[in-house]
Design a protein around this motif. Sequence first.
Motif, PDB file in Angstrom:
ATOM      1  N   GLU A 100      75.811 -30.787 -59.600  1.00 43.35           N
ATOM      2  CA  GLU A 100      75.066 -30.233 -60.874  1.00 43.35           C
ATOM      3  C   GLU A 100      74.129 -31.350 -61.463  1.00 43.35           C
ATOM      4  O   GLU A 100      73.647 -31.435 -62.033  1.00 43.35           O
ATOM      5  N   ALA A 101      75.348 -33.055 -61.616  1.00 47.24           N
ATOM      6  CA  ALA A 101      74.690 -33.766 -61.786  1.00 47.24           C
ATOM      7  C   ALA A 101      73.842 -34.275 -61.402  1.00 47.24           C
ATOM      8  O   ALA A 101      72.409 -34.943 -61.426  1.00 47.24           O
ATOM      9  N   SER A 102      73.699 -34.062 -60.103  1.00 53.59           N
ATOM     10  CA  SER A 102      72.267 -34.781 -59.538  1.00 53.59           C
ATOM     11  C   SER A 102      71.450 -33.497 -59.214  1.00 53.59           C
ATOM     12  O   SER A 102      70.494 -34.001 -59.235  1.00 53.59           O
ATOM     13  N   VAL A 103      71.253 -32.104 -59.090  1.00 57.18           N
ATOM     14  CA  VAL A 103      70.559 -31.219 -60.313  1.00 57.18           C
ATOM     15  C   VAL A 103      69.762 -32.153 -60.959  1.00 57.18           C
ATOM     16  O   VAL A 103      68.605 -31.986 -61.562  1.00 57.18           O
ATOM     17  N   ARG A 104      70.806 -32.405 -61.780  1.00 54.73           N
ATOM     18  CA  ARG A 104      70.317 -32.658 -63.238  1.00 54.73           C
ATOM     19  C   ARG A 104      69.479 -34.174 -63.381  1.00 54.73           C
ATOM     20  O   ARG A 104      68.048 -33.851 -63.702  1.00 54.73           O
ATOM     21  N   VAL A 105      70.103 -34.479 -62.335  1.00 47.93           N
ATOM     22  CA  VAL A 105      68.688 -35.921 -62.369  1.00 47.93           C
ATOM     23  C   VAL A 105      67.580 -36.169 -61.260  1.00 47.93           C
ATOM     24  O   VAL A 105      66.570 -36.598 -61.748  1.00 47.93           O
ATOM     25  N   GLU A 106      68.368 -34.921 -60.449  1.00 48.40           N
ATOM     26  CA  GLU A 106      66.663 -34.426 -59.924  1.00 48.40           C
ATOM     27  C   GLU A 106      65.444 -33.827 -61.158  1.00 48.40           C
ATOM     28  O   GLU A 106      64.538 -33.801 -60.599  1.00 48.40           O
ATOM     29  N   ALA A 107      66.204 -33.063 -61.538  1.00 43.46           N
ATOM     30  CA  ALA A 107      65.087 -32.647 -62.735  1.00 43.46           C
ATOM     31  C   ALA A 107      64.735 -33.549 -63.587  1.00 43.46           C
ATOM     32  O   ALA A 107      63.536 -32.500 -64.249  1.00 43.46           O
ATOM     33  N   VAL A 108      64.719 -34.519 -63.915  1.00 46.42           N
ATOM     34  CA  VAL A 108      64.049 -35.254 -64.617  1.00 46.42           C
ATOM     35  C   VAL A 108      63.312 -36.675 -63.899  1.00 46.42           C
ATOM     36  O   VAL A 108      62.886 -37.237 -64.613  1.00 46.42           O
ATOM     37  N   ARG A 109      63.408 -36.758 -63.013  1.00 47.50           N
ATOM     38  CA  ARG A 109      62.841 -37.508 -61.742  1.00 47.50           C
ATOM     39  C   ARG A 109      61.441 -37.385 -62.102  1.00 47.50           C
ATOM     40  O   ARG A 109      61.036 -36.230 -61.644  1.00 47.50           O
ATOM     41  N   VAL A 110      60.932 -38.752 -62.325  1.00 47.67           N
ATOM     42  CA  VAL A 110      59.495 -38.427 -61.927  1.00 47.67           C
ATOM     43  C   VAL A 110      59.015 -39.130 -61.163  1.00 47.67           C
ATOM     44  O   VAL A 110      59.409 -40.249 -60.172  1.00 47.67           O
ATOM     45  N   PRO A 111      58.055 -37.433 -60.310  1.00 46.39           N
ATOM     46  CA  PRO A 111      57.641 -37.899 -58.833  1.00 46.39           C
ATOM     47  C   PRO A 111      56.856 -39.216 -58.399  1.00 46.39           C
ATOM     48  O   PRO A 111      56.092 -39.854 -60.332  1.00 46.39           O
ATOM     49  N   LYS A 112      56.638 -40.011 -57.675  1.00 51.26           N
ATOM     50  CA  LYS A 112      56.085 -41.087 -57.196  1.00 51.26           C
ATOM     51  C   LYS A 112      54.658 -40.648 -57.420  1.00 51.26           C
ATOM     52  O   LYS A 112      54.527 -39.469 -56.249  1.00 51.26           O
ATOM     53  N   ARG A 113      53.658 -41.710 -57.399  1.00 52.14           N
ATOM     54  CA  ARG A 113      51.795 -40.857 -57.267  1.00 52.14           C
ATOM     55  C   ARG A 113      51.723 -41.019 -56.218  1.00 52.14           C
ATOM     56  O   ARG A 113      52.093 -43.078 -55.509  1.00 52.14           O
TER      57      ARG A 113
END
Length: 120
Positions: A100-113
Motif C-alpha cells: 500500500e505504501a508503494s502504491v501511495r508513493v507511486e501515485a504522487v510520483r512526478v513522471p520524468k519528462r
Amino acid sequence: MDNDRIHELLAGVGPVSIRKMFGGKSIYRDGLIFAIDLDDELMFKADETSVPDFLAAGCRQWVYTHSKTGRVTPMPYWSIPDEALDDPDEMTPWARKAIEASVRVEAVRVPKRKTKRKKA
C-alpha cells in the motif's frame, strides 16, 4: 534469505517477483517494489501513513551511509517484527502495508519528462 523462503513468507499477498540489486534483492508486486532483502534481512517500504505502525512495533529504518562522503541517508525501508519472520500469516499484514505504501508513493510520483535527443 533465499528466494523460496521469500515466496513462502509473502504468499499471503499473491505472486511476487524477485530481482537482484546492488548487494541484495528487490521484491515487487504488480511491478512496484515494496521490499528489499539486504544482507539476508527482509525490509519493507513504509511512508508517512505506515511509518507509525513500524515504529510502534519496534522496527528500525534502513540508513544508507555513503562510502565516499560518510553522509547518512535514511531510506524508506524498515525492518520487520521478528514474529513475522517465522510465520507467513503474521507477515501478510506487514507486506500489505508495504504494498500500500508503494502504491501511495507511486501515485504522487512526478513522471520524468522525456527529452528529445539532438540528431548529430
